[in-house]
Enzyme design. Structure first.
Site, PDB file in Angstrom:
ATOM      1  CD  GLU A 355      -3.250   0.608   2.049  1.00 15.86           C
ATOM      2  OE1 GLU A 355      -4.304   1.314   1.896  1.00 15.86           O
ATOM      3  OE2 GLU A 355      -3.429  -0.409   2.536  1.00 15.86           O
ATOM      4  CD  GLU A 634      -4.749  -0.446   9.044  1.00 14.97           C
ATOM      5  OE1 GLU A 634      -5.476   0.258   8.103  1.00 14.97           O
ATOM      6  OE2 GLU A 634      -4.048  -1.553   9.004  1.00 14.97           O
TER       7      GLU A 634
END
Length: 761
Positions: A355, A634
């Site tokens: 990502e 996260e």
């Protein structure tokens, strides 16, 4: 020299991008030899301008040009590519050789979730050397089809997957004069190249070297190494082993069951390979980067030296925080490390998996924290240039990531939205410039972004319902609510329509304020804000309760000023009640978390805010600290209490979004905040948490060093404030009348008798 002589020597008056004529092995090298028009001692200055479609490394006469890595970084390549300039006067000789090594980088490497080259089918190099002699004449040496190209010892390079270096293929002499070019090919001119722009932001550099804290062998004989810190960069290895042996280095952020946990990396291989020559070999995979704390090394020779190189945009550290609570200090350090690891040329969401994109929502909420910790003005202003360009490409809609690679790698049939704004994420067009305005006080920032801010507000306005509520289109909502299932991160308690309408109101309000500051018409945005506010209250507020009745909706309504008077008081009471009922565990996601502590504090519930940030049970800010985290996760439970990794497909151990809480720590625990943009007036408003003995914060403001520190002395609190020259400060301590301070050093005692001035220097 005549023009013919210059042409024969391969010298041109300009430069263009060059690539290889046919495919070469691995990362291509480009080389050019030239002779100075005058004597070396007559050179007054020499400036080398470099760029690449890919990433470059450069040498002159075997010496590195500059200290940058991963240059020229990542931009919206369709529109612009960064150019950097280097003073190379000291590197020139009468006969000189320029050498370039070009890696895939973001241009030709794998980005996103499909195994395709995102931008171009081949890398390219650009160099322009401008030599000025003492008599005022100049000589230009630039990339052209007079340059030669070849393969290199870098036989594989990819940001996600890693790099392979074959030490047996090294040719140190390729950077020396009169190297044998028999097997080299002629470089090919690139016919269609994007615009070159000078990069105003600090470059990516090696900023630290970290030694291993422990290492051990696993059951298969592989070596596991713990560097003690989740970091971003690569492993530097010097080793001597058998010719042809392959040393394989895999990276991961955490261990699970005693082995590397690579599942969170998804398809990213994060593996470097070093092929030994049989001699003393040195390896540094500078054409990739990894997010890791642990590495697993296969075939590590007994004779070796190993370290981890930390890379980051070379930002100047400006703000510091410390208090008597060791866990809060560790949390703050984790936030700093998260910013370092995700500020690699652009602000990314995470640095380790497949990502590493410039997700707009993350920086939208983290920008105030970032602007305290580091001087991020040029770094974020440059990123905002790409936001404006990508927004224009999308017809005024701010994309989810900048640069916008999703438009290239994800089909319109996939779930992610295209052609529509998304609350909080698209709001970065407004929130990031406003955070920079508050931190640095430069109107040029708002001026450069204003049309983008206005365009975003207009896109949202088109999608409002008749009663002024944003209830159409896809929304991430309160992303990663801790109560959401691990496989459904968007299934939050907060109604996405409530979150979207609140975020739209904030953007409209800030855009109206920006218009006023810039002397532009404000009526359009004032009216939009009023419409959203009315719609929010009529559609979502009933009997003092806000629809979906969870912490996030109350936090947003309070901090964004959607409620006032008795309704604001009621919202504060309900928020405190919800926080208490949750056992002072976090119940908010991406949208609510940055604002929940401010909402509690601003409505008089300081104790609840302190208990919330001090909670150590999951979910909480300090739970990861108790689990040994060295960066911000996260998910609140990226690692479960038993040491296993969250089963969700999206589990990173280095995301800064939830670290936006540091802004509250700076403003309310240390008590240091801007009252006017650029800290022309600073606000000193600490809360003195019960059980905390002391706290202090310092910040290099545009006017100079500002400091606030306090400590308990018996039943009183000693408060020290440093106000920069030419500025002033306001001190607000709950229960006492505010004080006005001039520049200088001030010391107070805060106690039951009030605030008493001690000294002023």
């Amino acid at each position: 020299m005549t023009a013919a002589d210059r042409e024969a020597a391969g010298q041109v008056d300009s430069a263009t991008f060059i690539t290889t004529g046919t495919a070469v092995r691995g990362a291509p090298r480009f080389r050019h030899q030239f002779v100075l028009d005058q004597r070396r001692k007559d050179v007054a200055s020499a400036t080398l301008s470099l760029s690449a479609l890919g990433i470059y490394e450069a040498w002159i006469n075997g010496q590195p040009v500059g200290q940058d890595v991963l240059a020229p970084g990542w931009t919206a390549y369709e529109h612009r590519v960064h150019l950097r300039e280097y003073d190379v006067t000291h590197l020139l000789a009468q006969t000189s050789v320029i050498g370039l090594l070009i890696g895939n980088g973001w241009y030709h490497g794998r980005l996103g979730w499909k195994p395709t080259h995102t931008y171009g089918e081949a890398v390219a190099a650009y160099a322009r050397l401008n030599i000025v002699f003492r008599d005022g004449t100049t000589q230009i040496v630039g990339t052209s089809d007079a340059w030669r190209a070849s393969g290199s010892e870098v036989i594989r390079d990819d940001l996600y997957d890693g790099q392979t270096i074959d030490a047996r293929l090294r040719e140190p002499s390729w950077l020396e004069a009169d190297h044998d070019l028999t097997d080299w090919q002629t470089a090919r001119l690139l016919s269609d190249a994007p615009a070159l722009v000078r990069d105003p932001a600090p470059p990516v550099r090696r900023v630290e070297e970290v030694r291993a804290v422990s290492s051990w062998k696993d059951g298969t004989g592989k070596t596991l190494v713990d560097f003690g810190q989740n970091l971003v960069g690569w492993v530097r290895l010097s080793a001597r082993g058998r010719d042809g042996d392959v040393v394989r280095v895999r990276h991961a952020e955490v261990l699970e069951n005693g082995a590397l946990s690579t599942r969170p990396l998804r398809s990213a291989l994060a593996t470097d390979e070093f092929i030994l020559s049989g001699g003393n070999d040195h390896f540094e995979p500078t054409m990739t980067f990894h997010g890791f704390r642990y590495v697993e090394i296969e075939n590590l020779p007994d004779e070796h030296e190993l370290s981890a190189v930390v890379v980051s945009s070379n930002l100047r550290r400006t703000g510091y925080f410390e208090c008597s609570d060791a866990d809060l200090n560790r949390l703050h350090q984790n936030i700093v490390w998260g910013a370092r690891g995700n500020f690699v040329d652009i602000p990314t969401d995470c640095p380790q998996r497949d990502e590493r994109m410039g997700w707009t929502g993350d920086i939208a909420v983290f920008a105030p924290t970032a602007a305290y910790l580091y001087d991020v003005r040029t770094f974020l202003e440059d990123w905002l240039v790409d936001l404006v360009l990508e927004q224009a490409d999308a017809g005024g809609v701010v994309p989810l990531v900048v640069p916008d690679i999703l438009k290239r790698t994800v089909s319109p049939a996939d779930r992610l939205p295209y052609g529509n704004p998304v609350a909080l994420w698209s709001d970065a067009a407004v929130w990031v410039p406003w955070a920079l305005w508050e931190a640095y006080g430069e109107l040029v920032t708002l001026e450069a972004s204003f049309d983008s801010m206005a365009a975003h507000c207009r896109q949202v306005e088109r999608r409002l319902s008749a009663d002024g509520v944003w209830d159409t289109g896809f929304q991430f909502g309160d992303w990663l609510d801790p109560d959401a299932p691990s496989d459904r991160p968007g299934a939050a308690k907060a109604d996405a329509r409530v979150v979207a309408t609140a975020c739209a109101f904030r953007s409209a309000s800030l855009t109206a304020r920006a218009a006023e500051l810039l002397g532009r018409p404000t009526a359009e945005f004032v009216a939009l804000a009023a419409r959203l506010r009315q719609g929010f209250r009529e559609r979502f507020v009933r009997g003092g309760r806000i629809e979906s009745d969870c912490a996030t909706v109350y936090a947003l309504a309070i901090v964004f000023d959607l409620v006032d008077g008795k309704l604001r008081d009621a919202a504060g009471e309900r928020l405190e009640e919800l926080v208490r009922e949750a056992g002072y565990r976090i119940s908010t996601g991406f949208a609510g978390t940055p604002f929940v502590l401010s909402a509690l504090t601003d409505t008089g519930h300081v104790d609840a805010a302190v208990r919330l940030i001090s909670q150590r049970e999951c979910p909480s800010w300090l739970y990861p600290v108790t689990m040994g985290a060295t960066t911000v996760w996260e998910r609140w439970d990226s690692m479960l209490p038993d040491g296993s990794v969250n089963p969700g497909a999206m589990t990173s151990f280095n995301h800064y979004a939830l670290g936006a809480v540091a802004d509250w720590m700076h403003r309310r625990i240390a008590g240091l905040a801007p009252l006017d943009p650029g800290y022309r007036r600073m606000l000193v408003e600490p809360v003195f948490p019960e059980g905390m003995l002391w706290a202090r914060g310092s910040l290099e403001t545009p006017a100079g060093l500002a400091q606030v520190g306090w400590e308990r002395v018996g039943t009183d609190v000693r408060l020290a404030v440093t106000v920069p020259r030419g500025t002033s400060a306001v001190v607000r301590v709950a229960g006492f009348e505010q004080l006005q301070l001039s520049e200088g050093n001030h010391v107070f005692t805060v106690g039951s008798a009030g605030i008493q001035l001690g000294t002023h220097v």
